[in-house]
Design a protein around this motif. Structure first.
Motif, PDB file in Angstrom:
ATOM      1  N   SER A  88       1.388 -10.101   4.796  1.00  0.00           N
ATOM      2  CA  SER A  88       0.520 -11.086   4.164  1.00  0.00           C
ATOM      3  C   SER A  88       0.061 -12.119   5.186  1.00  0.00           C
ATOM      4  O   SER A  88       0.776 -12.439   6.131  1.00  0.00           O
ATOM      5  CB  SER A  88       1.255 -11.775   3.009  1.00  0.00           C
ATOM      6  OG  SER A  88       2.412 -12.420   3.482  1.00  0.00           O
ATOM      7  N   LYS A  89      -1.143 -12.612   4.980  1.00  0.00           N
ATOM      8  CA  LYS A  89      -1.697 -13.634   5.867  1.00  0.00           C
ATOM      9  C   LYS A  89      -0.981 -14.942   5.574  1.00  0.00           C
ATOM     10  O   LYS A  89      -0.831 -15.342   4.434  1.00  0.00           O
ATOM     11  CB  LYS A  89      -3.193 -13.771   5.626  1.00  0.00           C
ATOM     12  CG  LYS A  89      -3.877 -14.660   6.618  1.00  0.00           C
ATOM     13  CD  LYS A  89      -5.362 -14.641   6.394  1.00  0.00           C
ATOM     14  CE  LYS A  89      -6.055 -15.506   7.411  1.00  0.00           C
ATOM     15  NZ  LYS A  89      -7.501 -15.490   7.233  1.00  0.00           N
ATOM     16  N   GLY A 121       5.987 -15.360  10.497  1.00  0.00           N
ATOM     17  CA  GLY A 121       5.208 -15.798   9.342  1.00  0.00           C
ATOM     18  C   GLY A 121       5.656 -15.146   8.054  1.00  0.00           C
ATOM     19  O   GLY A 121       4.846 -14.874   7.177  1.00  0.00           O
ATOM     20  N   GLY A 122       6.944 -14.861   7.939  1.00  0.00           N
ATOM     21  CA  GLY A 122       7.474 -14.242   6.734  1.00  0.00           C
ATOM     22  C   GLY A 122       7.317 -12.739   6.676  1.00  0.00           C
ATOM     23  O   GLY A 122       7.753 -12.089   5.725  1.00  0.00           O
ATOM     24  N   ASN A 123       6.703 -12.127   7.689  1.00  0.00           N
ATOM     25  CA  ASN A 123       6.494 -10.683   7.736  1.00  0.00           C
ATOM     26  C   ASN A 123       7.480 -10.034   8.700  1.00  0.00           C
ATOM     27  O   ASN A 123       7.630 -10.486   9.836  1.00  0.00           O
ATOM     28  CB  ASN A 123       5.066 -10.355   8.188  1.00  0.00           C
ATOM     29  CG  ASN A 123       4.035 -10.859   7.219  1.00  0.00           C
ATOM     30  OD1 ASN A 123       4.108 -10.577   6.031  1.00  0.00           O
ATOM     31  ND2 ASN A 123       3.064 -11.615   7.714  1.00  0.00           N
ATOM     32  N   LEU A 124       8.136  -8.976   8.254  1.00  0.00           N
ATOM     33  CA  LEU A 124       9.060  -8.233   9.102  1.00  0.00           C
ATOM     34  C   LEU A 124       8.272  -7.487  10.175  1.00  0.00           C
ATOM     35  O   LEU A 124       7.378  -6.708   9.866  1.00  0.00           O
ATOM     36  CB  LEU A 124       9.857  -7.232   8.257  1.00  0.00           C
ATOM     37  CG  LEU A 124      10.864  -6.358   8.991  1.00  0.00           C
ATOM     38  CD1 LEU A 124      11.992  -7.206   9.565  1.00  0.00           C
ATOM     39  CD2 LEU A 124      11.424  -5.299   8.054  1.00  0.00           C
TER      40      LEU A 124
END
Length: 142
Positions: A88-89, A121-124
């Motif tokens: 996700s952005k 940014g919260g993305n693996l």
């Protein structure tokens, strides 16, 4: 496996898969082909990464119990269709890392497995697990 019953769990908790000479062998080529196909799926399905690392240890002499563990992965995937990594952005580009080690988790050789995950940014974005080269005698050493 199209008509198989779906499974809620990926791998048996506190599994005791090991190399045992008394176990009934299974078709080695079939096991390796099936595992090879699942490897590509593991790139977008990080939830199966641990189970894949467990069953990969028995590629040279798989037994029926190891084949059953791979079948369990397939049954789990049938229930979890459509799941995978979603990026996700996010304006926040915070980098977060997590790490863990199981102490002497391998039943066969008592070696520990260490792993890490990195999120941006919260993305693996990265993950890895590796069996240690030596046997640890304490949690701190692992």
């Amino acid at each position: 496996m199209l008509e198989c019953k779906p499974a809620d769990t990926l791998i048996e908790m506190n599994h005791k898969l090991c190399e045992d000479m008394d176990q009934e062998p299974t078709n080695k080529e079939q096991y390796q082909r099936l595992f090879g196909r699942l490897v590509y799926l593991a790139h977008t399905r990080s939830d199966i990464a641990y189970a894949m690392s467990v069953v990969s240890q028995f590629m040279h002499s798989p037994s029926v119990s190891h084949k059953n563990a791979v079948d369990q992965i397939l049954r789990y995937l049938k229930l979890a269709l459509g799941k995978g990594l979603i990026f996700s952005k996010n304006r926040d580009l915070e980098v977060v890392g997590c790490t863990d080690v199981d102490w002497a988790g391998s039943v066969t050789d008592r070696r520990s497995t260490s792993s890490y995950f990195t999120f941006v940014g919260g993305n693996l974005v990265t993950w890895r697990s590796k069996k240690q080269n030596v046997v640890s005698r304490s949690n701190a050493e692992a």
